[in-house]
Design a protein around this motif. Structure first.
Motif, PDB file in Angstrom:
ATOM      1  N   VAL A 297       0.842  -1.200   0.000  1.00  0.00           N
ATOM      2  CA  VAL A 297       0.000   0.000   0.000  1.00  0.00           C
ATOM      3  C   VAL A 297       0.876   1.249   0.000  1.00  0.00           C
ATOM      4  CG1 VAL A 297      -1.729   1.301   1.294  1.00  0.00           C
ATOM      5  CG2 VAL A 297      -1.918  -1.181   1.113  1.00  0.00           C
ATOM      6  N   LYS A 298       1.924   1.253   0.811  1.00  0.00           N
ATOM      7  CA  LYS A 298       2.819   2.412   0.867  1.00  0.00           C
ATOM      8  C   LYS A 298       3.472   2.654  -0.491  1.00  0.00           C
ATOM      9  CE  LYS A 298       4.012   1.925   5.762  1.00  0.00           C
ATOM     10  NZ  LYS A 298       5.100   1.742   6.755  1.00  0.00           N
ATOM     11  N   GLU A 299       3.911   1.590  -1.126  1.00  0.00           N
ATOM     12  CA  GLU A 299       4.533   1.745  -2.446  1.00  0.00           C
ATOM     13  C   GLU A 299       3.528   2.234  -3.471  1.00  0.00           C
ATOM     14  OE1 GLU A 299       6.142  -2.092  -3.234  1.00  0.00           O
ATOM     15  OE2 GLU A 299       7.919  -1.795  -1.966  1.00  0.00           O
ATOM     16  N   ALA A 300       2.281   1.789  -3.357  1.00  0.00           N
ATOM     17  CA  ALA A 300       1.259   2.184  -4.321  1.00  0.00           C
ATOM     18  C   ALA A 300       0.931   3.666  -4.225  1.00  0.00           C
ATOM     19  CB  ALA A 300      -0.003   1.349  -4.110  1.00  0.00           C
ATOM     20  N   VAL A 301       0.830   4.205  -3.013  1.00  0.00           N
ATOM     21  CA  VAL A 301       0.416   5.606  -2.864  1.00  0.00           C
ATOM     22  C   VAL A 301       1.593   6.577  -2.970  1.00  0.00           C
ATOM     23  CG1 VAL A 301      -1.576   4.968  -1.471  1.00  0.00           C
ATOM     24  CG2 VAL A 301       0.548   5.612  -0.327  1.00  0.00           C
ATOM     25  N   GLY A 302       2.815   6.099  -2.786  1.00  0.00           N
ATOM     26  CA  GLY A 302       3.960   6.994  -2.873  1.00  0.00           C
ATOM     27  C   GLY A 302       4.010   7.986  -1.722  1.00  0.00           C
ATOM     28  N   ARG A 303       4.800   9.029  -1.905  1.00  0.00           N
ATOM     29  CA  ARG A 303       4.999  10.013  -0.836  1.00  0.00           C
ATOM     30  C   ARG A 303       3.926  11.091  -0.804  1.00  0.00           C
ATOM     31  NH1 ARG A 303       8.225   9.113   3.457  1.00  0.00           N
ATOM     32  NH2 ARG A 303      10.039  10.448   3.280  1.00  0.00           N
ATOM     33  N   TYR A 304       3.363  11.409  -1.979  1.00  0.00           N
ATOM     34  CA  TYR A 304       2.462  12.559  -2.062  1.00  0.00           C
ATOM     35  C   TYR A 304       1.205  12.219  -2.846  1.00  0.00           C
ATOM     36  CZ  TYR A 304       6.994  14.645  -1.029  1.00  0.00           C
ATOM     37  OH  TYR A 304       8.218  14.935  -0.480  1.00  0.00           O
ATOM     38  N   GLY A 305       0.104  12.773  -2.389  1.00  0.00           N
ATOM     39  CA  GLY A 305      -1.156  12.617  -3.091  1.00  0.00           C
ATOM     40  C   GLY A 305      -1.942  13.912  -3.046  1.00  0.00           C
ATOM     41  N   ILE A 306      -3.078  13.914  -3.711  1.00  0.00           N
ATOM     42  CA  ILE A 306      -3.971  15.072  -3.734  1.00  0.00           C
ATOM     43  C   ILE A 306      -5.298  14.683  -3.102  1.00  0.00           C
ATOM     44  CG2 ILE A 306      -5.357  16.552  -5.245  1.00  0.00           C
ATOM     45  CD1 ILE A 306      -2.481  17.484  -4.994  1.00  0.00           C
ATOM     46  N   TRP A 307      -5.767  15.521  -2.184  1.00  0.00           N
ATOM     47  CA  TRP A 307      -7.071  15.357  -1.538  1.00  0.00           C
ATOM     48  C   TRP A 307      -8.018  16.362  -2.171  1.00  0.00           C
ATOM     49  CZ3 TRP A 307     -11.205  17.291   0.943  1.00  0.00           C
ATOM     50  CH2 TRP A 307     -11.905  16.498   1.859  1.00  0.00           C
ATOM     51  N   SER A 308      -9.169  15.895  -2.651  1.00  0.00           N
ATOM     52  CA  SER A 308     -10.045  16.789  -3.417  1.00  0.00           C
ATOM     53  C   SER A 308     -11.506  16.390  -3.292  1.00  0.00           C
ATOM     54  CB  SER A 308      -9.632  16.771  -4.892  1.00  0.00           C
ATOM     55  OG  SER A 308     -10.593  17.406  -5.707  1.00  0.00           O
ATOM     56  N   VAL A 309     -12.350  17.373  -3.026  1.00  0.00           N
ATOM     57  CA  VAL A 309     -13.794  17.174  -3.116  1.00  0.00           C
ATOM     58  C   VAL A 309     -14.230  17.201  -4.575  1.00  0.00           C
ATOM     59  CG1 VAL A 309     -16.046  18.160  -2.549  1.00  0.00           C
ATOM     60  CG2 VAL A 309     -14.262  18.072  -0.813  1.00  0.00           C
ATOM     61  N   GLY A 310     -13.607  18.055  -5.371  1.00  0.00           N
ATOM     62  CA  GLY A 310     -13.996  18.199  -6.771  1.00  0.00           C
ATOM     63  C   GLY A 310     -13.864  16.932  -7.577  1.00  0.00           C
TER      64      GLY A 310
END
Length: 288
Positions: A5-18
């Motif tokens: 799971v950690k490898e899949a998501v990487g270090r950074y992601g975007i959280w968005s309602v849109g």
């Protein structure tokens, strides 16, 4: 399995309602934005609001490797059996690309809200029976009991509106293996007065909710910090703002405190369901 799971998501992601919008006229725009986020190097997108596998599926289809997670799916509005069937559909179409982020929401928003911890345990029991693997679900855990549940019954925690100090506390409870992926609001503004005003405008939705305010009080803030839209101290702890160096330093403070991944939410005064694609590009450049 948490390593995967950690490898899949990487270090950074975007959280968005849109990105979870149900407007059919925006479907193409959402798919295009998700594809661009993948090209920019983000490992995951997190769908804000009461999101579900149905919101995630079009974004999974529009990308080749991006992880899509709910942040969160309310346990009160989605029965385990239905959630299990929806999970299985996405999994069958694109294996390993969807994470089910769960939470108990808030008493002020849910009519049937009662005994949230017991309800969450029962919901996880239902998901077990429905075939949703523990290593493919995450809990929006803030307090110690929920964090221990995230450690024992899920792949980790996706806490919202927290500080680096909470992250360090959460890591201590979770241990090393589970995923810890806090959300962080990013205000792309260098003027202190304007940046804090934007942050306070954003906080208006959350300061009336005891789940958050009790967590602030547990981690060193006082009642005075919760008044008048939040003190400078509270705002500065919860949000990254300033020039690129200051924003990067704040993001890194969460990683240094024990986060595996940081879910970045742009807070720039636009409607919550906007798709701030230029700001996402600027963040990607800042992160390198």
């Amino acid at each position: 399995m948490s390593t995967q799971v950690k490898e899949a998501v990487g270090r950074y992601g975007i959280w968005s309602v849109g990105l979870r919008s149900e407007d059919p006229d925006r479907r193409g725009e959402r798919a295009e934005a998700a594809a661009e986020l993948e090209e920019l190097g983000y490992g995951a997108v997190w769908l804000g609001g009461n999101s579900s596998a149905a919101h995630a599926a079009p974004l999974v289809e529009a990308t080749s490797g991006l992880t899509v997670g709910t942040s969160i799916q309310s346990i009160w509005q989605h029965e385990p059996d239905a959630a299990g069937r929806a999970f299985a559909e996405v999994e069958a179409a694109r294996p390993g690309r969807f994470l089910l982020g769960l939470g108990v929401s808030h008493a002020k928003r849910v009519e049937q809200y009662a005994r949230p911890y017991s309800a969450l345990v029962a919901h996880l029991d239902g998901l077990d029976a429905a075939g949703v693997p523990a290593q493919r679900r995450l809990l929006a855990a803030l307090g110690p009991k929920s964090l221990r549940l995230a450690r024992d019954r899920a792949a980790g925690s996706i806490p919202y509106l927290v500080t680096p100090e909470h992250t360090a506390h959460a890591r201590e409870i979770l241990g090393e293996e589970p995923l810890l992926a806090p959300e962080l609001g990013v205000v792309p503004e260098t003027d202190p007065e304007r940046a804090r005003a934007l942050a306070r405008e954003f906080l208006e939705l959350y300061l009336p909710l005891p789940n958050y305010t009790n967590n602030f009080l547990r981690h060193g803030f006082a009642e005075e910090d919760l008044k008048d839209g939040g003190s400078d101290r509270l705002v500065d702890a919860l949000f990254a703002w300033g020039d690129d160096e200051a924003i990067r330093r704040k993001i890194d403070s969460f990683l240094d405190a024990g986060a595996d991944h940081v879910a970045l939410q742009v807070v720039n005064g636009e409607p919550r369901d906007a798709l701030p694609r230029k700001a996402w590009r600027d963040l990607a450049a800042l992160l390198g």
